[in-house]
Structures are given as structure tokens and as C-alpha cells.
Design a protein around this motif. Structure first.
Motif, short mmCIF file in Angstrom:
data_model
loop_
_atom_site.label_atom_id
_atom_site.label_comp_id
_atom_site.label_asym_id
_atom_site.label_seq_id
_atom_site.Cartn_x
_atom_site.Cartn_y
_atom_site.Cartn_z
N GLY A 42 0.77 -1.22 0.00
CA GLY A 42 0.00 0.00 0.00
C GLY A 42 0.81 1.28 0.00
N SER A 43 2.14 1.15 -0.12
CA SER A 43 2.99 2.34 -0.08
C SER A 43 3.06 3.06 -1.42
N GLY A 44 2.62 2.41 -2.50
CA GLY A 44 2.64 3.05 -3.82
C GLY A 44 3.63 2.45 -4.79
N LYS A 45 4.28 1.33 -4.41
CA LYS A 45 5.30 0.73 -5.27
C LYS A 45 4.74 0.30 -6.62
N SER A 46 3.65 -0.45 -6.58
CA SER A 46 3.08 -0.95 -7.84
C SER A 46 2.52 0.19 -8.68
N GLY A 203 17.32 -8.31 1.07
CA GLY A 203 18.54 -8.96 0.60
C GLY A 203 18.72 -8.80 -0.90
N LEU A 204 17.62 -8.95 -1.65
CA LEU A 204 17.68 -8.77 -3.09
C LEU A 204 18.05 -7.33 -3.43
N ALA A 205 17.44 -6.39 -2.73
CA ALA A 205 17.74 -4.98 -2.98
C ALA A 205 19.20 -4.66 -2.69
N ARG A 206 19.71 -5.16 -1.60
CA ARG A 206 21.10 -4.87 -1.23
C ARG A 206 22.08 -5.49 -2.20
N SER A 207 21.74 -6.66 -2.74
CA SER A 207 22.68 -7.35 -3.62
C SER A 207 22.60 -6.86 -5.06
N CYS A 208 21.45 -6.33 -5.48
CA CYS A 208 21.26 -5.98 -6.89
C CYS A 208 21.27 -4.48 -7.18
N ALA A 209 20.97 -3.67 -6.19
CA ALA A 209 20.73 -2.25 -6.47
C ALA A 209 21.94 -1.39 -6.14
N THR A 210 22.11 -0.34 -6.90
CA THR A 210 23.08 0.71 -6.57
C THR A 210 22.41 1.85 -5.83
N ARG A 211 21.07 1.73 -5.69
CA ARG A 211 20.30 2.80 -5.05
C ARG A 211 18.98 2.22 -4.59
N THR A 212 18.51 2.65 -3.42
CA THR A 212 17.19 2.24 -2.95
C THR A 212 16.32 3.47 -2.74
N VAL A 213 15.06 3.33 -3.13
CA VAL A 213 14.06 4.38 -2.92
C VAL A 213 12.97 3.79 -2.04
N GLN A 214 12.76 4.39 -0.87
CA GLN A 214 11.77 3.90 0.09
C GLN A 214 10.50 4.73 -0.03
N LEU A 215 9.38 4.05 -0.29
CA LEU A 215 8.09 4.73 -0.34
C LEU A 215 7.30 4.44 0.93
N VAL A 216 6.68 5.48 1.47
CA VAL A 216 5.79 5.36 2.62
C VAL A 216 4.58 6.24 2.36
N ASP A 217 3.41 5.64 2.35
CA ASP A 217 2.16 6.40 2.13
C ASP A 217 2.23 7.24 0.86
N GLY A 218 2.81 6.68 -0.20
CA GLY A 218 2.83 7.35 -1.48
C GLY A 218 3.87 8.44 -1.63
N ARG A 219 4.72 8.59 -0.67
CA ARG A 219 5.77 9.61 -0.73
C ARG A 219 7.14 8.96 -0.67
N VAL A 220 8.15 9.64 -1.22
CA VAL A 220 9.53 9.16 -1.11
C VAL A 220 10.05 9.52 0.28
N ALA A 221 10.24 8.48 1.11
CA ALA A 221 10.72 8.71 2.47
C ALA A 221 12.24 8.68 2.56
N ALA A 222 12.90 7.98 1.62
CA ALA A 222 14.36 7.90 1.61
C ALA A 222 14.81 7.55 0.20
N ASP A 223 15.96 8.08 -0.17
CA ASP A 223 16.57 7.81 -1.48
C ASP A 223 18.06 7.70 -1.24
N VAL A 224 18.57 6.46 -1.22
CA VAL A 224 19.93 6.19 -0.74
C VAL A 224 20.74 5.51 -1.82
N ARG A 225 21.91 6.04 -2.11
CA ARG A 225 22.83 5.39 -3.05
C ARG A 225 23.68 4.36 -2.31
#
Length: 230
Positions: A42-46, A203-225
Motif C-alpha cells: 500500500g505504499s505506492g510501489k506498484s 537482501g535482493l535490494a542490497r545485492s542488486c541495487a546501486t540505489r534504494t528508494v523507500q516509499l511510505v504512504d505514497g511519498r519518497v521517504a528515503a533515497d539512498v545510493r
């Protein structure tokens, strides 16, 4: 400076009278990045993935992918955009069981007007690279989950898309098959493929991504390289 593959500017998506599924999201993804989108149900990912894919339209804001204003496209234009620019991999594969593996992989090229001989060569090349060439004449229902996901990735890469979207690509797989798909995504990224990955799997995110974007309630709560951690 190289233009971003994805550029979202103040994008919101509302359904009916409830709170927005996405609220004023701005996001830029550069060529060659591998971005994992995280967040609870329900955070807005899909919704975010569907807007990037042109499967949905924002209520406000703009979505630009590979130089195309996706939010301004009609239904036919959205279909052409996906065929030309986007490869999609889903949790449950979405392969057609009445077609062989090779025919599933060739399908996007046929829809794009690629010649039959060229499409067959491209499909054979992808199946070989992805380790499932021996199943070209097999129907997907006879394959394991990991094998089917590799076929799905081959299909997604058929038209050499600027962007690969992956929606919970290991969600329906056992641990060993999930690790194989993780390794495959890492190889694609190492080869320069731009990837946006939606997952609950940290684990998949940490192993595959160079950056993570965290969504909470439809907003970007964190954007970390993540480069320093890899």
C-alpha cells in the motif's frame, strides 16, 4: 550530461476519494542505474511501476522515460512505447502456456515488426546467454520457476529496451532459484542495463541495487545510493 532514462516530476495518482496512492513524487534515474523500490504493502510501489510502464496515468505531474512523455500517450501510443523502450518481468512470469519457450520470447519482436529470421536469431542468443537454450521447444508449464523466470527475462530483453522493470521477480521462487535470478539481474546491470526493481526482499535490494528508494504512504521517504556498500 547524459539525459536520465526516467524523470518523474511532482507525480501524484489518486483513485476515487481516498488518499493518493502517490503524492508529489519526483524521481530521476540515470542510464545504467539499478534502483530498488522498497516499502510496505500500500505504499505506492506498484502504482509507481505502472506509471513508468505506461499502464496507468498520473492525476498530476509528468512521467518521461527514454525521452517519451509517457503521461501524454493514449492507449495505442502506450503500447508502442512499451514495445520500444520497456521490458517487464513479473512475479508470476506471465508466460503463455500454449506457446513454446522460443515463441514466448519472440512475441515482443513480432509485435514490433522485427523480421522473423532476425527475431529467431535474437531469441536463440538470449536463451543461450540465460542458460535455457535447451528448452526452446518446451512449453513453460514443464519448466521450474527459476527457468520460467529466465525465459521471462529473455522475453523482456527481446527488443533491447532502455529500461527493465522487475516486479517482485523472486517472489514466487524458492531460495536457490531466487539466488539465480539475483545473479542474473546483477549480470544485466554489470552489462549496462538500467533496472527498476520493486521488491519486499531487502537482501535482493542490497545485492542488486546501486540505489534504494523507500516509499511510505505514497511519498519518497528515503533515497539512498548504495555504491559504497557493494
Amino acid at each position: 550530461m547524459t539525459a536520465p532514462v526516467i524523470e518523474l516530476c511532482d507525480v501524484s495518482r489518486r483513485y476515487d476519494q481516498g488518499p493518493p496512492a502517490l503524492h508529489e513524487v519526483s524521481l530521476s534515474v540515470a542510464p545504467g542505474e539499478a534502483v530498488a523500490v522498497l516499502g510496505p504493502s500500500g505504499s505506492g510501489k506498484s502504482t509507481l511501476l505502472n506509471l513508468i510502464a505506461g499502464l496507468d496515468r498520473p492525476s498530476s505531474g509528468t512521467v518521461t522515460v527514454a525521452g517519451v512523455r509517457v503521461d501524454a500517450l493514449g492507449e495505442a501510443g502506450s503500447a508502442r512505447y512499451r514495445r520500444a523502450h520497456v521490458g517487464m518481468v513479473f512475479q508470476f512470469f506471465n508466460l503463455l502456456d500454449d506457446l513454446t519457450v522460443a515463441d514466448n520470447v519472440v512475441l515482443p519482436a513480432q509485435l514490433s515488426g522485427m523480421g522473423r529470421a532476425e527475431a529467431r536469431r535474437r531469441a536463440a542468443e538470449l536463451l543461450e546467454v540465460l542458460g535455457v537454450a535447451g528448452f526452446a521447444d518446451t512449453h513453460p508449464g514443464r519448466l521450474s520457476g527459476g527457468q520460467r523466470q529466465r525465459v521471462a527475462v529473455a522475453r523482456a530483453l527481446m527488443n533491447r529496451p532502455a529500461l527493465l522493470l522487475a516486479d517482485e521477480p523472486t517472489g514466487a521462487l524458492d531460495t536457490a532459484a531466487g539466488e539465480n535470478v539475483r545473479d542474473l539481474l546483477n549480470q544485466l546491470h554489470a552489462d549496462g542495463q538500467t533496472i527498476v526493481l520493486v521488491t519486499h526482499d531487502l537482501g535482493l535490494a542490497r545485492s542488486c541495487a546501486t540505489r534504494t528508494v523507500q516509499l511510505v504512504d505514497g511519498r519518497v521517504a528515503a533515497d539512498v545510493r548504495m555504491e559504497a556498500a557493494r
